[in-house]
Design a protein around this motif. Sequence first.
Motif, short mmCIF file in Angstrom:
data_model
loop_
_atom_site.label_atom_id
_atom_site.label_comp_id
_atom_site.label_asym_id
_atom_site.label_seq_id
_atom_site.Cartn_x
_atom_site.Cartn_y
_atom_site.Cartn_z
N ALA A 81 -14.31 -9.97 -44.54
CA ALA A 81 -14.18 -10.98 -43.50
C ALA A 81 -14.66 -12.34 -43.98
CB ALA A 81 -14.96 -10.54 -42.26
N PHE A 82 -15.70 -12.38 -44.80
CA PHE A 82 -16.22 -13.67 -45.27
C PHE A 82 -15.28 -14.32 -46.28
CE2 PHE A 82 -20.10 -11.31 -43.98
CZ PHE A 82 -20.46 -12.14 -42.92
N ARG A 83 -14.52 -13.50 -47.01
CA ARG A 83 -13.53 -14.08 -47.91
C ARG A 83 -12.38 -14.70 -47.09
NH1 ARG A 83 -12.89 -10.00 -50.96
NH2 ARG A 83 -14.55 -10.55 -52.40
N ILE A 84 -12.07 -14.05 -45.99
CA ILE A 84 -11.04 -14.62 -45.09
C ILE A 84 -11.56 -15.93 -44.50
CG2 ILE A 84 -9.83 -14.25 -42.90
CD1 ILE A 84 -9.70 -11.28 -43.59
N GLU A 85 -12.85 -15.95 -44.13
CA GLU A 85 -13.44 -17.20 -43.64
C GLU A 85 -13.34 -18.31 -44.70
OE1 GLU A 85 -17.71 -19.33 -43.22
OE2 GLU A 85 -17.67 -17.13 -43.38
N GLN A 86 -13.64 -17.94 -45.94
CA GLN A 86 -13.58 -18.92 -47.03
C GLN A 86 -12.16 -19.42 -47.23
OE1 GLN A 86 -15.07 -17.41 -50.74
NE2 GLN A 86 -14.93 -19.40 -51.81
N ALA A 87 -11.20 -18.53 -47.12
CA ALA A 87 -9.80 -18.94 -47.26
C ALA A 87 -9.44 -19.96 -46.18
CB ALA A 87 -8.89 -17.72 -47.19
N ILE A 88 -9.89 -19.72 -44.93
CA ILE A 88 -9.58 -20.63 -43.82
C ILE A 88 -10.24 -21.98 -44.03
CG2 ILE A 88 -9.97 -21.04 -41.36
CD1 ILE A 88 -9.66 -18.01 -40.93
N THR A 89 -11.48 -21.98 -44.41
CA THR A 89 -12.23 -23.24 -44.43
C THR A 89 -12.08 -24.03 -45.72
OG1 THR A 89 -14.18 -22.03 -45.23
CG2 THR A 89 -13.94 -22.33 -42.83
N SER A 90 -11.71 -23.35 -46.84
CA SER A 90 -11.69 -24.09 -48.10
C SER A 90 -10.40 -23.92 -48.91
CB SER A 90 -12.88 -23.66 -48.98
OG SER A 90 -12.76 -22.29 -49.34
N ARG A 91 -9.41 -23.18 -48.36
CA ARG A 91 -8.16 -23.01 -49.10
C ARG A 91 -6.95 -23.50 -48.32
NH1 ARG A 91 -8.37 -22.08 -54.40
NH2 ARG A 91 -6.34 -21.06 -54.21
N LEU A 92 -7.14 -23.91 -47.09
CA LEU A 92 -6.04 -24.48 -46.29
C LEU A 92 -6.26 -25.99 -46.21
CD1 LEU A 92 -5.85 -21.90 -43.34
CD2 LEU A 92 -4.62 -21.86 -45.52
N THR A 93 -5.40 -26.74 -46.85
CA THR A 93 -5.59 -28.19 -46.90
C THR A 93 -4.84 -28.88 -45.77
OG1 THR A 93 -3.73 -28.44 -48.43
CG2 THR A 93 -5.91 -28.17 -49.39
N LEU A 94 -5.42 -29.98 -45.35
CA LEU A 94 -4.85 -30.82 -44.29
C LEU A 94 -4.77 -32.25 -44.80
CD1 LEU A 94 -7.14 -29.47 -41.44
CD2 LEU A 94 -4.68 -29.01 -41.58
N VAL A 95 -3.85 -33.01 -44.28
CA VAL A 95 -3.85 -34.45 -44.48
C VAL A 95 -4.37 -35.07 -43.20
CG1 VAL A 95 -2.46 -36.52 -44.77
CG2 VAL A 95 -2.03 -34.52 -46.20
N ALA A 96 -5.55 -35.68 -43.28
CA ALA A 96 -6.15 -36.30 -42.10
C ALA A 96 -5.77 -37.78 -42.08
CB ALA A 96 -7.66 -36.13 -42.12
N VAL A 97 -5.07 -38.18 -41.06
CA VAL A 97 -4.67 -39.58 -40.87
C VAL A 97 -5.57 -40.15 -39.78
CG1 VAL A 97 -2.80 -41.16 -40.29
CG2 VAL A 97 -2.29 -39.02 -41.50
N THR A 98 -6.36 -41.15 -40.13
CA THR A 98 -7.33 -41.68 -39.19
C THR A 98 -6.98 -43.11 -38.82
OG1 THR A 98 -9.02 -40.33 -40.27
CG2 THR A 98 -9.79 -42.05 -38.77
N ALA A 99 -6.80 -43.35 -37.53
CA ALA A 99 -6.48 -44.70 -37.04
C ALA A 99 -7.78 -45.48 -36.84
CB ALA A 99 -5.73 -44.59 -35.72
N GLU A 100 -7.65 -46.78 -36.94
CA GLU A 100 -8.79 -47.66 -36.68
C GLU A 100 -8.84 -47.99 -35.18
OE1 GLU A 100 -10.95 -48.39 -38.90
OE2 GLU A 100 -9.89 -47.68 -40.69
N ARG A 101 -10.00 -48.40 -34.72
CA ARG A 101 -10.10 -48.84 -33.34
C ARG A 101 -9.17 -50.04 -33.13
NH1 ARG A 101 -13.53 -47.59 -29.52
NH2 ARG A 101 -14.92 -46.55 -30.99
N GLY A 102 -8.41 -50.01 -32.06
CA GLY A 102 -7.46 -51.09 -31.78
C GLY A 102 -6.04 -50.75 -32.19
N ASP A 103 -5.87 -49.71 -33.04
CA ASP A 103 -4.50 -49.29 -33.38
C ASP A 103 -3.81 -48.74 -32.13
OD1 ASP A 103 -4.76 -50.00 -35.98
OD2 ASP A 103 -5.19 -47.98 -36.73
N ASN A 104 -2.49 -48.92 -32.07
CA ASN A 104 -1.72 -48.46 -30.94
C ASN A 104 -1.47 -46.96 -31.07
OD1 ASN A 104 0.30 -47.84 -29.04
ND2 ASN A 104 1.11 -49.92 -29.11
#
Length: 750
Positions: free
Chosen positions: A180-203
């Motif tokens: 189960a902990f290896r599955i946890e590790q796969a979820i938290t450290s092997r699935l990559t995301l692209v995080a797009v962060t807007a600035e305050r004031g962006d529409n």
Amino acid sequence: MQAKETLFADLVQGRAQQFQVPLYQRTYSWTEKQLKQLWTDILEQAELLERGEKASTHFLGSVVLAPSPQNDATFPRWLVVDGQQRLTTLSLALAAIRDHVRATEPGQAERIDEQYLINKWQSGSDHFRLLPTQADRPHFAAHVRGTPTDQSTEGTVTTAYRFFQRKLVEAADATTPQDAFRIEQAITSRLTLVAVTAERGDNVHRIFQSLNNTGLKLSQADLLRNYLFMKLHTRGEQVYETYWLPLQDSLSNEELEQLMWLQLVLDGDDRVRRQDLYAVQQQRFENDGAGEAEIEAYIRELYRRATLFRRLLHPEEEPDASVRAHLRRLDAWQAQVTYPALMLLLDRRERRELDSADTARAMSYIESFLVRRMMCRVPTNNLNRIFQAMPGQLPLDVPVADGLHQLLSADNRFWPDDEELREKIQKAPFYQFGRWHQRKMVLQRLEESYEHPEPVDFASARLTIEHVMPQSAGDEWLRMLDEDAARAEDLHSRLQHTLGNLTLTAVNSELSNHPFERKQDLLRGSHLEMNRRIAATERWGAEEILARADELADRAIELWPAPLHGVGRAERSRDWALAHEVLAALPHGTWTSYGDLAAFLGSGAQAVGSHMAGTPGVVNAYRVLTSEGKVSDGFRWTSEEEGGDVRARLIADGVRFTVHGAADPAQRLSADDLALLVAEDDDRADGEDATQRTPDGGQGEETRATGSSVSSRRTTPPRRWKRSARSSPAGRDSAAGSGTGRVRSRRARS
């Protein structure tokens, strides 16, 4: 805006923070299909970790974040503009892992909780790292806290949590162990995301639109909801709780979209399409400079009308008995096309512009308009336009019910009057037009008109439509018809599908093609008054069928009100449009007769001939022959573009001729065959040849006799005409097997 690749662990763990799913987002909607795919990807990454391989990670998708208006320096809060489905799913998976190991590894369970799921020192809603939209919040919170209640045991959030619970148990199986902990590790450290962060004031709304500008990811209702709550900066929470959440709970997403479309129609936009709902409503708000007050008023009006709309979907919720009866019948007719008119009536009644009695009267005009048009074979292709235009066209100077009656009686509405209704009941093949449930409802209403002291419970009765004179007429039936006319087969063809020869029964397999005397015995025991009347008749020939048709016409005229005179009446020429349609669909190597075409149209052979002779440009007009397969003496080409020897044209079209110079009778299409050519869908022209559905979802069958055996009818009419076998004239009743490229005769059809 900033974009960077990240991991789930890097995104959510660390200092206390919160990811808020805004009110305008749709609720959690991942199904088992998406969950299974994600689980497969997780296990693949877990196996790579177990083998120590440094293969590339799995890209899960993007997450678009914007600073929340509630943000502060000590507790960052982020709006999840896009990616809530991924974040919610991964959080539920980690909650399931935490609960899976809690009994044996309580310290590890607490670690998972504090790293990914909760803000330990925060209270209330701030306790959760992820805060879903309000509709999902109670279920999600219950699973994160590890205290699910009876109220949190249903819904998509719970379904996802249980999915991961089940998969973790399977993964722990001794034959294919997965830690189960290896599955946890796969979820938290092997699935990559692209995080797009807007600035305050962006529409943020512009960002959201650019992510969903095709409308493919979200429905029209989703897009419009998102727009509305992005506009409600200060009152969003209150409007959501007071109006939107109850509205969303009472209607499905598709029903809500339909209500939004109806609101535009009721406001006078008679051309808007449902697929343009979002763009049109957004443009109206933008053009009007709508602020929070106007947006709230719009949602409040949706909420009010939702109660009315539910009565169309669930007629039992209508309090008035008379209105409820009309809504039930229109619902059974599947008359969704009439929703603009029905919503208009319920809305005007709520505004006290008419009472329930007038509402029911107006609905009787709508019901009659649909029923009479179906019985008189008026095409349905303009019904959408008629009813969508109604709110904007309703006369203002007369009461609502009278105005609707007047509007439906207009010249271009083609609402058949009493004379035409009577004519079609007597002559038209009722069994071959409309949909099976519509034909059944007409017969049910006619039966109810007898007001039997012990009426049949139609909701539970397994009734199907029965031909009293069967579709496959044996010698005894033909001898009876011979008493009425010299050509019994032609008489049978003209009358078999007319309303006067049809009834309802639960024992049509027993009735089958038996002689009338046997059918009388069975019909005498029926609880239906119409069947008892048929059983009381000494014989069942042309005279009796026409007499019953006249009696049913009297009842139909009484049941379904007529259009107003002086406003306009239906044009009979539309029947010829149906003739043109079926002639244009004649397959290669086939012909039909004037009598067959007349029986199909519910007209007379002479009228058909006169129309064909006087109407230029009718496709395949030369393929209509006499019943003997000869070119009519009165046939003439009607335009200069046509011409030449008719027989040569027929041969070029694949029609064969006998040694006596007649078109091959095996290639002749009967009225039944013609009906199959113009079937619009699996219900139109099925003539109950299709297996009839019964109220409990089962299937009833009308049967036919082939020799001495009884076989079930084809379950669905063909989309296109198919050739089937036809035996020699001496053996037609044997209905030889299909596949020889010949057309079955009328007598071989049941």
